[in-house]
Design a protein around this motif. Structure first.
Motif, short mmCIF file in Angstrom:
data_model
loop_
_atom_site.label_atom_id
_atom_site.label_comp_id
_atom_site.label_asym_id
_atom_site.label_seq_id
_atom_site.Cartn_x
_atom_site.Cartn_y
_atom_site.Cartn_z
N ASP A 74 0.83 -1.22 0.00
CA ASP A 74 0.00 0.00 0.00
C ASP A 74 0.86 1.26 0.00
O ASP A 74 0.51 2.26 -0.63
N SER A 77 2.30 1.60 -3.51
CA SER A 77 1.24 1.98 -4.46
C SER A 77 0.90 3.46 -4.36
O SER A 77 0.67 4.12 -5.37
N GLU A 78 0.89 3.99 -3.13
CA GLU A 78 0.57 5.41 -2.96
C GLU A 78 1.65 6.28 -3.58
O GLU A 78 1.35 7.27 -4.26
N ASN A 79 2.91 5.92 -3.38
CA ASN A 79 3.98 6.71 -3.99
C ASN A 79 3.94 6.59 -5.51
O ASN A 79 4.14 7.59 -6.22
N ARG A 81 1.33 6.06 -7.30
CA ARG A 81 0.17 6.84 -7.77
C ARG A 81 0.52 8.32 -7.88
O ARG A 81 0.15 8.98 -8.85
N ARG A 82 1.25 8.82 -6.92
CA ARG A 82 1.63 10.24 -6.95
C ARG A 82 2.60 10.52 -8.08
O ARG A 82 2.60 11.61 -8.65
N GLN A 96 -4.19 9.27 2.56
CA GLN A 96 -3.16 9.28 1.52
C GLN A 96 -1.86 9.91 2.05
O GLN A 96 -0.76 9.42 1.76
N LEU A 99 -0.12 7.39 4.28
CA LEU A 99 0.57 6.37 3.49
C LEU A 99 1.88 6.92 2.92
O LEU A 99 2.92 6.25 2.95
N GLN A 100 1.83 8.15 2.41
CA GLN A 100 3.03 8.72 1.79
C GLN A 100 4.11 8.99 2.82
O GLN A 100 5.30 8.78 2.58
#
Length: 377
Positions: A74, A77-79, A81-82, A96, A99-100
């Motif tokens: 997770d 995936s967040e990084n 996505r950014r 979010q 997570l980052q």
């Protein structure tokens, strides 16, 4: 028909160019080939085992320094996505951002992880992440077991309950125990009030113990100021002892007078000075050690550990302004001094070192050598 045995339908004899060898020699060759194959398999197995050991050992830092609950996938995936879908507005949800922040800590703890994932195929990458998770969960289990015993011993020494709390049995901890109950009691209530105590034990709607309250064990001297709930928060002796036990040594946790020794025991110690997550994780482990639940889980009654984790992280990361941020920084400095002691190596400039005895003696010896040379000439 020809009388010869060579029928027109039979294939001509083939010359194999073989050189006759003995059956013993051929058997030895086959054995040598098989042994070579076995050796290659052993080397492959040893290589895989080294990789497993490395990933598992590296994964132990994740639950301590990165995130206690969130899967590594997770965070990545967040990084990603950014990076792939740049949001020019810069507006992200609270989750979010959590997570980052954890991904940033992941890269600090495992700086090689991004390049390694890029070099592996999907199956190898999944295998690596599974091994990291195994190490992470193993570390959490070890820490849980360590604090289970140590917290009971500390509570017995500090509060002298009757009867004493068993270091191996958790069934008589939690709110059924007067001392543990007081330490777990929300800061907004007084455990010594019989109505409060009965309400908590009976789990009435008027006294719901949840992650939305700061437990008294997190406060200095286990006392909260209702008018200033930040005062003394995160400064309890129990929290300092817990972090020292996990990040220096269990024996150092008993040395509570003054401040830490200022020495780095292992690489994780240096990381822990920079990581708020390590402290947060210890708070949750101590809360679990004081409770009566016997195995780690996310929810204890109405108390959600995962949400409480987020609440503590937000306290450190989401200060409402510069004044609050300054107080958080002071608190972190206080923690560093208490757990690891003061370290001023960054202040050892060339000018400062030049005035110290080692450098001064070197200059004196050189001067005496020059004087001796001059007197001889």
């Amino acid at each position: 028909m020809s009388a010869s045995g060579n029928d027109s339908g039979s294939p001509p004899p083939v010359n194999s160019l073989r050189v006759p060898t003995s059956p013993q020699a051929r058997a030895k060759q086959r054995i040598a080939t098989l042994m070579e194959e076995v050796e290659l398999l052993k080397q492959d197995k040893a290589t895989k085992q080294r990789k497993t050991t490395y990933y598992v050992s590296q994964g132990r830092a994740i639950r301590r320094l990165v995130a206690l609950y969130t899967p590594i996938e997770d965070l990545i995936s967040e990084n990603d996505r950014r990076c792939e879908y740049e949001d020019t507005s810069g507006v992200f949800t609270v989750e979010q951002n959590r997570l980052q922040r954890s991904y940033v800590e992941l890269v600090k703890a495992l700086p090689w992880i991004h390049d390694k994932i890029a070099s592996l195929d999907d199956e190898e990458s999944e295998d690596m992440l599974r091994k990291l998770k195994r190490g992470a969960d193993s570390a959490r289990g070890d820490d849980t077991g360590t604090l289970k015993e140590l917290v009971a011993s500390w509570v017995n020494i500090e509060f002298r309950p009757t009867p004493l709390i068993s270091t191996s049995d958790k069934h008589h901890r939690g709110f059924v125990n007067d001392v543990c109950g007081k330490l777990l009691c929300p800061a907004e209530w007084c455990w010594d009030d019989p109505v409060v105590k009965a309400g908590i034990r009976d789990r009435t709607t008027a006294y719901i113990v949840s992650e939305n309250s700061w437990p008294l064990f997190m406060y200095q001297n286990c006392a909260a100021d209702a008018g200033n709930l930040e005062y003394g928060l995160m400064k309890s002796k129990l929290l300092v002892m817990g972090l020292k036990a996990l990040f220096t040594s269990p024996s150092s946790a008993n040395e509570m007078d003054g401040e830490g020794q200022g020495t780095d025991i292992i690489e994780n110690n240096r990381r822990a000075r920079r990581q708020d997550q390590a402290k947060v994780k210890t708070f949750l482990q101590i809360r679990f050690a004081l409770s009566s639940i016997t195995s780690w889980r996310n929810v204890d009654g109405d108390f959600n550990y995962e949400i409480f984790w987020s609440n503590v992280v937000d306290f450190f990361k989401d200060a409402p302004g510069p004044a609050a941020r300054a107080r958080v920084n002071e608190l972190l400095e206080w923690w560093t001094r208490k757990v690891f002691g003061k370290n001023h190596r960054q202040d050892l400039t060339s000018d400062v070192i030049s005035r110290m005895s080692v450098r001064t003696l070197a200059a004196q010896r050189l001067a005496m050598e020059d004087a001796a040379f001059d007197s001889d000439s």
